[in-house]
Design a protein around this motif. Structure first.
Motif, short mmCIF file in Angstrom:
data_model
loop_
_atom_site.label_atom_id
_atom_site.label_comp_id
_atom_site.label_asym_id
_atom_site.label_seq_id
_atom_site.Cartn_x
_atom_site.Cartn_y
_atom_site.Cartn_z
N THR A 442 2.13 47.69 -32.64
CA THR A 442 0.86 48.03 -33.28
C THR A 442 0.46 46.96 -34.28
O THR A 442 -0.71 46.54 -34.34
N LEU A 443 1.40 46.49 -35.08
CA LEU A 443 1.09 45.46 -36.08
C LEU A 443 0.54 44.19 -35.44
O LEU A 443 -0.40 43.58 -35.97
N VAL A 444 1.09 43.78 -34.32
CA VAL A 444 0.64 42.53 -33.71
C VAL A 444 -0.74 42.67 -33.06
O VAL A 444 -1.31 41.67 -32.63
N GLN A 445 -1.27 43.89 -33.00
CA GLN A 445 -2.64 44.05 -32.52
C GLN A 445 -3.65 43.61 -33.58
O GLN A 445 -4.82 43.38 -33.28
N HIS A 446 -3.21 43.54 -34.84
CA HIS A 446 -4.10 43.08 -35.91
C HIS A 446 -4.40 41.60 -35.70
O HIS A 446 -3.50 40.81 -35.42
N ALA A 481 -1.76 46.47 -48.08
CA ALA A 481 -2.54 47.70 -47.94
C ALA A 481 -3.34 47.71 -46.65
O ALA A 481 -3.46 48.75 -45.97
N GLU A 482 -3.90 46.56 -46.28
CA GLU A 482 -4.71 46.46 -45.06
C GLU A 482 -3.87 46.76 -43.82
O GLU A 482 -4.29 47.48 -42.92
N LEU A 483 -2.66 46.18 -43.78
CA LEU A 483 -1.80 46.38 -42.60
C LEU A 483 -1.26 47.80 -42.53
O LEU A 483 -1.14 48.37 -41.44
N VAL A 487 -1.98 50.42 -39.30
CA VAL A 487 -0.98 51.19 -38.53
C VAL A 487 -1.29 52.68 -38.60
O VAL A 487 -1.22 53.40 -37.60
N LYS A 488 -1.64 53.17 -39.78
CA LYS A 488 -1.95 54.59 -39.94
C LYS A 488 -3.11 55.01 -39.04
O LYS A 488 -3.16 56.14 -38.54
N ASP A 489 -4.04 54.10 -38.82
CA ASP A 489 -5.21 54.41 -38.01
C ASP A 489 -4.87 54.51 -36.53
O ASP A 489 -5.56 55.21 -35.78
N LYS A 490 -3.80 53.84 -36.10
CA LYS A 490 -3.49 53.78 -34.67
C LYS A 490 -2.30 54.64 -34.27
O LYS A 490 -2.15 55.00 -33.10
N PRO A 493 0.57 59.07 -38.82
CA PRO A 493 0.65 58.48 -40.16
C PRO A 493 2.06 58.24 -40.69
O PRO A 493 2.29 57.28 -41.42
N TYR A 494 3.01 59.09 -40.30
CA TYR A 494 4.36 58.92 -40.85
C TYR A 494 5.06 57.67 -40.33
O TYR A 494 6.11 57.27 -40.86
N LYS A 495 4.49 57.00 -39.34
CA LYS A 495 5.14 55.83 -38.75
C LYS A 495 4.81 54.52 -39.46
O LYS A 495 5.40 53.49 -39.13
N TYR A 496 3.90 54.54 -40.40
CA TYR A 496 3.51 53.27 -41.01
C TYR A 496 4.67 52.68 -41.84
O TYR A 496 5.48 53.42 -42.39
N PRO A 497 4.78 51.35 -41.93
CA PRO A 497 5.86 50.74 -42.72
C PRO A 497 5.64 50.97 -44.21
O PRO A 497 4.56 50.72 -44.73
N ARG A 498 6.69 51.44 -44.90
CA ARG A 498 6.57 51.72 -46.34
C ARG A 498 6.58 50.43 -47.15
O ARG A 498 6.08 50.40 -48.27
#
Length: 526
Positions: A442-446, A481-483, A487-490, A493-498
């Motif tokens: 998901t991150l590399v889709q940014h 914050a942007e990244l 991730v939360k959008d795709k 929500p609990y999967k986003y990196p802390r």
């Protein structure tokens, strides 16, 4: 010790919903469940379950067809789950924190004929149905928050229109009873198929024999009913002894949990609290933490991730009660290895639950000596029957009566076991599995991200949190914050990196494979 040496097996003809209703037939006036809207007695529950069963049958849903259950914890949840089982249908209880894409897959995979949904989750299931290549016959909505479509039916009206069923479906102990989805290290979730007998075994072998739950207890679980852990805590265990259960639809924040501890919802204070290490850490750090004299706890239970010993000791010092830490899994339905009341070894996961056998195996399949890590295998009567439609993963996990957990453990000299990590790269964050591969993809889709690697790191309480290492494209920019928001959008929500750290390069093998272990080593030495 085999299960049949300690507990009589259910009969060949066995319906778990009927079993629970019969156990409580003489407690019709006692409160079974309490939620934010009110309470339901065992007598009312019995009637509502049988009305639900009759209604589902009247819709033409047939034996062993699936029913999707996407509901917040509340009094309608056990009615829906047990009503489907009473009718011989197969409820598929799913995580309320997922995305429409996830639900679309589950609808297609389970071929659910009907969905039982909380009003707050109706938009998610409607979005899923527009994406899915599968149509459900009907959607029944509990506590709707907006006017319903003609294809949607209001829960209370649906029940009121039914004449309670007088007989349960003549299911067998080994017939499919319900599904729970288990996350995998790669690919889509796996549908673990559990029999009608499986929750019977977990209640008898763990709820009664280890925890010692009784009719006088009031149970409250932070883990939701759609989890295997929460399903035992909040339904199978208390109903098997006639205890009362407090159900909470909202997130289990410390403040929400304390409201229930103090009896502010329904007037009863829980005597047994079921939580996870992340939750215990948050509560102990909260300025609103109650005093010992304000609560009625006699015991706490923990699972979902390894409980740091120091956390357990602090909780016991504060409240004078033990946290009984154990390990279970979706595949085994509930806890198969645990500390014991009055015999807690903080920092370990305790001993095998009587009725279950444990083996630690090396890479060659042979046993490993005490003190050395090995892959954890379990033999016990509550193992899932299979992963639906996934023969390869079924064969990998369920091996001739033994279930491969995917965890590594060390056996200690006193017979206890200590957690030593995962056999794969899966992370358990706040008790829920997170695939690093999924987050990385998901991150590399940014459009600013070139590469990403995700690992688990321990916080100050020794609990796992996700950390992402990011390599940005030349000339591109993005902040933490942007990244996280991306991730939360795709993803759920609990999967986003802390935590996110920007680096110039990632460690790789000669063939270009990311070496996560080097990132883990770097973090450990920092």
């Amino acid at each position: 010790m085999s299960a049949d040496q300690t507990v009589p097996p259910p009969g060949e003809r066995f319906n778990f919903a009927q079993h629970l209703l019969q156990l409580n037939a003489q407690r019709s006036a006692k409160t079974a469940f309490i939620d934010d809207r009110g309470s339901v007695t065992f007598g009312q529950l019995d009637e509502r379950v049988r009305r639900m069963a009759a209604g589902l049958r009247a819709l033409g849903i047939r034996r062993e067809e699936r029913v999707l259950l996407l509901m917040q914890d509340g009094n309608d949840w056990p009615v829906s789950f047990l009503g489907a089982m009473y009718a011989g249908l197969v409820p598929v209880a799913v995580n309320t924190l997922l995305t429409a894409d996830d639900y679309a897959y589950m609808l297609e995979h389970s071929r659910a004929q009907l969905a039982l949904v909380s009003g707050t989750l109706l938009p998610a299931i409607n979005a899923a149905m527009t994406k899915a290549d599968h149509e459900v016959q009907r959607v029944i909505v509990s506590n709707p928050i907006s006017p319903l479509h003609p294809s949607e039916v209001e829960f209370e009206g649906f029940l009121a229109a039914q004449v309670p069923a007088t007989k349960p479906a003549p299911t067998g102990a080994d017939d499919p009873g319900f599904w729970l989805y288990s996350s995998g290290s790669t690919g889509r979730p796996k549908g673990a198929v559990h029999s009608h007998a499986n929750p019977y075994w977990t209640a008898e072998l763990y709820g009664k024999a280890v925890l010692g739950i009784t009719e006088q207890d009031v149970c409250f679980s932070a883990a939701k009913l759609f989890f295997a852990y929460g399903l035992g805590n909040g339904l199978s265990f208390p109903m098997s002894v006639g205890a009362t259960t407090i159900l909470m639809g909202e997130r289990p924040t410390p403040e929400a949990t304390f409201k229930r501890w103090l009896g502010e919802v329904g007037g009863l204070k829980p005597t047994i609290f079921f939580g996870a290490p992340t939750g215990f850490a948050g509560m102990l750090a909260s300025p609103a933490l109650p005093d010992r004299a304000q609560v009625a706890l006699r015991m706490a239970s923990s699972a979902g991730e390894a409980l740091p010993g120091e956390l357990g000791e602090r909780f016991t010092e504060k409240f004078g009660v033990e946290i009984i830490d154990g390990i279970g899994s979706t595949e085994m339905l509930h806890i198969f290895m645990s500390n014991l009341p009055g015999k807690v070894r903080y920092g370990t996961t305790g001993w095998p639950v009587p009725g279950y056998e444990i083996e630690l195996r090396g890479e060659d399949g042979g046993s490993v000596p005490d003190g050395e890590p090995g892959d954890l295998y379990i033999h016990g009567p509550s193992a899932a029957m299979m992963y639906w439609g996934n023969r390869t993963k079924t064969r990998e996990t369920f091996q001739g009566g033994w279930t491969k957990s995917g965890d590594k453990y060390i056996r200690n000299e006193d017979g206890t076991y200590t957690y030593a990590g995962r056999s794969d790269d899966m992370l358990k964050v706040s008790g829920i599995y997170v695939s690093p591969f999924e987050v990385e993809a998901t991150l590399v889709q940014h459009n600013a991200v070139l590469e990403a690697a995700v690992i688990g790191v321990n916080d100050a309480d020794g609990l796992v949190k996700t950390k992402a290492f990011i390599v940005l494209k030349d000339g591109a920019s993005a902040d933490e914050a942007e990244l996280k928001a991306f991730v939360k959008d795709k993803l759920a929500p609990y999967k986003y990196p802390r935590m996110i750290e920007f680096v110039s390069e990632l460690p790789k093998t000669a063939t270009g494979k990311i070496q996560r272990f080097k990132l883990r080593e770097r973090e450990a030495s920092a």
